[in-house]
Enzyme design. Structure first.
Site, PDB file in Angstrom:
ATOM      1  N   LYS A  62       0.842  -1.209   0.000  1.00 46.97           N
ATOM      2  CA  LYS A  62       0.000   0.000   0.000  1.00 46.97           C
ATOM      3  C   LYS A  62       0.873   1.254   0.000  1.00 46.97           C
ATOM      4  CE  LYS A  62      -3.887  -2.325   2.185  1.00 46.97           C
ATOM      5  NZ  LYS A  62      -4.605  -2.673   3.410  1.00 46.97           N
ATOM      6  N   ASP A  80     -10.706   3.381   4.168  1.00 43.44           N
ATOM      7  CA  ASP A  80     -11.088   1.974   3.998  1.00 43.44           C
ATOM      8  C   ASP A  80     -12.615   1.848   3.936  1.00 43.44           C
ATOM      9  OD1 ASP A  80      -9.119   0.102   3.580  1.00 43.44           O
ATOM     10  OD2 ASP A  80      -8.647  -0.177   5.710  1.00 43.44           O
ATOM     11  N   GLN A 102      -4.421  -1.480   9.593  1.00 43.44           N
ATOM     12  CA  GLN A 102      -4.380  -2.795   8.953  1.00 43.44           C
ATOM     13  C   GLN A 102      -5.018  -3.843   9.868  1.00 43.44           C
ATOM     14  OE1 GLN A 102      -3.253  -3.469   5.744  1.00 43.44           O
ATOM     15  NE2 GLN A 102      -4.109  -5.487   6.117  1.00 43.44           N
TER      16      GLN A 102
END
Ligand code: NDP
Length: 287
Positions: A53, A120, A97
């Site tokens: 990422k 997200d 994460q």
């Protein structure tokens, strides 16, 4: 005739090119879009995802910040970091994460992220907005799938869509998106009685389970578009999806490969959401 390949790498490259141009345009106005990624623990897969990422950010000229914590970190430290990043105007997107170590309340951590930096799209408010058909940030994997369906020219309105998997990060938001776009949606999961009955009706089949090759060609409707979200490692070290590619491609009309399918699109849509957040923040400033 064999199914057409929906090439996630190629589509991701095209979209990232557009995102790089938009990033440069913002930078020309003195705004550097920035993503902060928080990693807790030493799960090797999570480490790889975070590295991918941040590398993808840098490749399109976006700023990335990484915060790594040991597995036994006090959650209060992570909450404090999130609060700091929420208040930092140079940070436009914040991502934690998953999975987090067991002593963390993952929902509470996700809720702590500012709604307008939740790139997200996992914050309850953002999921709620999506459920109401007024999305602000769309969770990256289902967002990527929608882009793939669009690029494949798959009609969604009126289509029978079957999703296997009901997780908060893939299955459920995928169902909401497809409903919002006019599909008739069925969501299957581990309690579903006759999986093949449902999959054989699907014009659009999305598999998001995590079981290697569980969907075989005989479970697929001829002419279907097959989207394989699953990522599984075989004993020989190779990656494969939840759909048995070799048998399914003989039946479907279009299919995503693993690797090189949904995976690269997920990261691409994370970049898109971060850029969107930066553009919204810039628009607010100029008001
Ligand atoms: P979860 O483990 O959270 O969810 C899996 C889902 O599959 C659950 O809803 C579960 O049902 C269902 N399921 C399990 N067994 C069966 C079965 N035999 N029949 C039907 N349904 C079943 O996984 P995620 O949603 O997080 O991820 C799914 C897969 O996608 C994984 O392989 C993951 O690695 C991959 N993934 C890939 C991404 C990408 O970018 N390509 C991004 C995110 C995930 P129940 O709810 O009843 O337990």
């Amino acid at each position: 005739m064999e199914a057409r390949l929906i090439d996630g790498n190629a589509l991701a490259t095209t979209i990232r090119g557009e995102l790089a141009e938009r990033t440069a345009a913002l930078q020309a106005r003195g705004i550097a879009p920035g993503l902060a990624v928080i990693l807790v623990g030493d799960d090797p897969a999570s480490g790889v995802y975070v590295r991918n990422k941040t590398a993808a950010c840098e490749k399109i000229g976006m700023r990335s910040l990484q915060f790594a914590y040991a597995a036994d970190t006090d959650p209060a430290i992570v909450f404090a970091r999130i609060a700091e990043l929420n208040a930092d105007p140079t940070v436009h997107g914040i991502l934690v994460q998953l999975p987090l170590p067991k002593h963390f309340d993952s929902d509470a951590i996700l809720e702590a992220i500012a709604v307008d930096k939740d790139v997200d799209g996992f914050h309850a408010e953002n999921i709620g907005a999506l459920a109401q058909g007024k999305p602000r940030f769309i969770p990256c994997t289902p967002y990527g799938v929608m882009k793939m369906l669009e690029s494949a020219g798959t009609p969604i309105r009126g289509a029978e869509a079957v999703i296997i998997g009901r997780s908060n990060i893939v299955g459920k938001p995928m169902a909401l998106l497809l409903i919002n776009h006019g599909a008739t949606v069925t969501v299957c999961h581990s309690q579903t009685r006759d999986l093949a009955f449902h999959t054989r009706r699907a014009d659009i089949l999305v598999a998001a389970v995590g079981r290697p090759k569980m969907i075989t060609g005989d479970m697929v409707k001829p002419g279907a578009t097959l989207i394989d979200v699953g990522i599984n490692r075989l004993p020989d070290g190779k990656l494969c999806g939840d759909i048995d590619f070799d048998s399914a491609k003989k039946v479907g009309a279009a299919i995503t490969p693993v690797p090189g399918g949904v995976g690269p699109m997920t990261i691409t849509m994370l970049l898109a959401n971060t850029l969107e957040a930066a553009e919204r923040a810039a628009a607010k400033e100029t008001k």
